[in-house]
Design an enzyme around this catalytic site. Structure first.
Site: not given
Ligand code: 4AZ
Length: 409
Positions: A194, A246, A345, A347
């Site tokens: 993503h 993902d 961020g 991610s």
């Molecule tokens: C994101 O938006 C995201 N709390 C990644 C992890 C989590 C929430 C949002 C987990 O990249």
């Protein structure tokens, strides 16, 4: 006599202060670039000054100053020789944290200190032969080792150092930080699909990958390694509406055609064997430069890490949690009192768990409802469902078999 010595010491001090002031404006180190292999040619000692260093580690044999005066032996000043523990030689040194190495010289019947001409060390070797001669790479069997150096106590969590999580990659699109990632082999970074919302249309030449970074907006050339993206592989079955599959791979290459080399700040993580999962309740680490609060505008400047506890599939797929939103290609983890979590961020970054002193990558930070909110754990891509897929796209099955994972007797 006593007066003369006092006068001389005053002079030394005074001239030193003047030189220190001058040096703030002017570099006295010649702009000579020494190849990396020449740095340690003399009994393993530093023969040049690293970029950004004041040369306090310099232990070479240069004994002329920037203005071509010959250095005097340090024993000309017993006082300096004793307080700085210098020998009876005349080589330039920086024993007092001056801007650069210096020595004593005679000028107009006075003994004064002057800065020396020391070659700068090359930041990066210039040709690939020299590169491969001097730099080490991680292999299938050297993964997952780190120097744990926590400084102090993602959302919650502790400020970390890159040496504690040396596999953490930061992915930039142009100047903008995009996502985290994890170095799984010297040439491949694993991240989240993503992170590339344009999918197959993503123009990879706009992306760069940085390893060895302690803070997003800080560049330390002595620690950091920077790469272009040679190839992007987004999982063929990634579905953006529910974040299933993902996962994505980035092949990295630097300007001289090389992949990551192994340092204290850059290491590969180990992959666990296919389908290996740890029992729920196990504690693992997450790391990233992401937001510190779900409503925060800014990304965390510094790398942070937190401990989270694995939640069973049954619990996470329960209606009190995420129900069917969590597929079998995902797993959940959270801190027991919902205080620590990954956030936007983070991610693409790692969830790693320790086994027998090595760190194994079990999860890719993927999604969650909010950050650190009750009954909304972080959701991670289950890396052990993708060993085969990683092997197929990297062509490196020896890295994906999990050979370093402890075997049951
Ligand atoms: C994101 O938006 C995201 N709390 C990644 C992890 C989590 C929430 C949002 C987990 O990249």
């Amino acid at each position: 006599m006593k007066l003369l010595v006092t006068l001389m010491m005053w002079c030394l001090h005074d001239v030193a202060a003047v030189w220190r002031k001058k040096a703030e404006h002017k570099t006295w180190i010649n702009n000579v670039i020494l190849p990396a292999r020449d740095r340690q040619q003399h009994d393993g000692l530093a023969q040049c000054v690293e970029d950004g260093s004041n040369g306090s580690e310099y232990s070479g044999t240069i004994s002329v100053t920037a203005s071509h005066h010959r250095c005097l032996s340090w024993n000309i000043s017993k006082h300096l020789q004793i307080i700085y523990g210098l020998g009876s030689h005349k080589y330039c040194r920086n024993p007092d944290n001056s801007p650069m190495p210096w020595c004593l010289v005679r000028r107009n019947k006075l003994i004064v200190r002057e800065f020396c001409k020391i070659p700068r060390c090359e930041v990066k070797p210039t040709n690939s032969l020299r590169h491969s001669e001097t730099l080490k790479q991680d292999t299938e069997t050297t993964c997952g080792k780190r120097i744990q150096k926590r400084i102090y106590r993602i959302v919650g969590g502790v400020k970390s150092t890159i040496e504690s999580q040396p596999w953490v990659a930061s992915i930039f699109k142009g100047e903008a930080f995009q996502c985290g990632g994890t170095l799984i082999t010297p040439c491949w970074v694993l991240t989240a699909a993503h992170c590339f919302p344009e999918g197959a249309k993503t123009s990879i030449h706009r992306f760069s990958v940085h390893l060895g970074k302690n803070a997003i907006n800080e560049t330390n050339l002595r620690k950091e390694q920077m790469f272009k993206v040679a190839k992007l592989v987004i999982h063929e079955d990634y579905t953006g509406n529910n974040y299933n599959n993902d996962i994505a791979l980035l092949q990295i290459v630097d300007n001289s055609g090389q992949c990551a080399h192994r340092t204290h700040s850059v290491r590969t993580v180990c992959l666990p064997p296919p389908q290996q999962m740890l029992p729920s309740g196990s504690f693992c680490d997450i790391a990233g430069y992401g937001r510190e609060k779900s409503n925060s505008v800014y990304f965390s400047r510094f790398l942070k890490e937190a401990q989270v506890k694995l939640i069973s599939q049954k619990v996470c797929q329960h209606n009190d949690y995420y129900g069917a939103e969590v597929t079998n290609n995902m797993f959940c983890a959270a801190s027991p009192i919902w205080t620590e979590d990954a956030c936007q961020g983070d991610s693409g970054g790692p969830l790693v768990c320790e086994m027998n002193g090595r760190m194994f990558l079990f999860g890719v930070i993927s999604w969650g409802h909010g950050c650190a909110t009750e009954f909304n754990p972080g959701v991670y891509t289950k890396v052990t469902n993708y060993n085969q897929w990683i092997a197929q796209h990297t062509g490196l099955p020896s890295f994906t078999k999990g050979i370093m994972y402890p075997q049951k007797d």
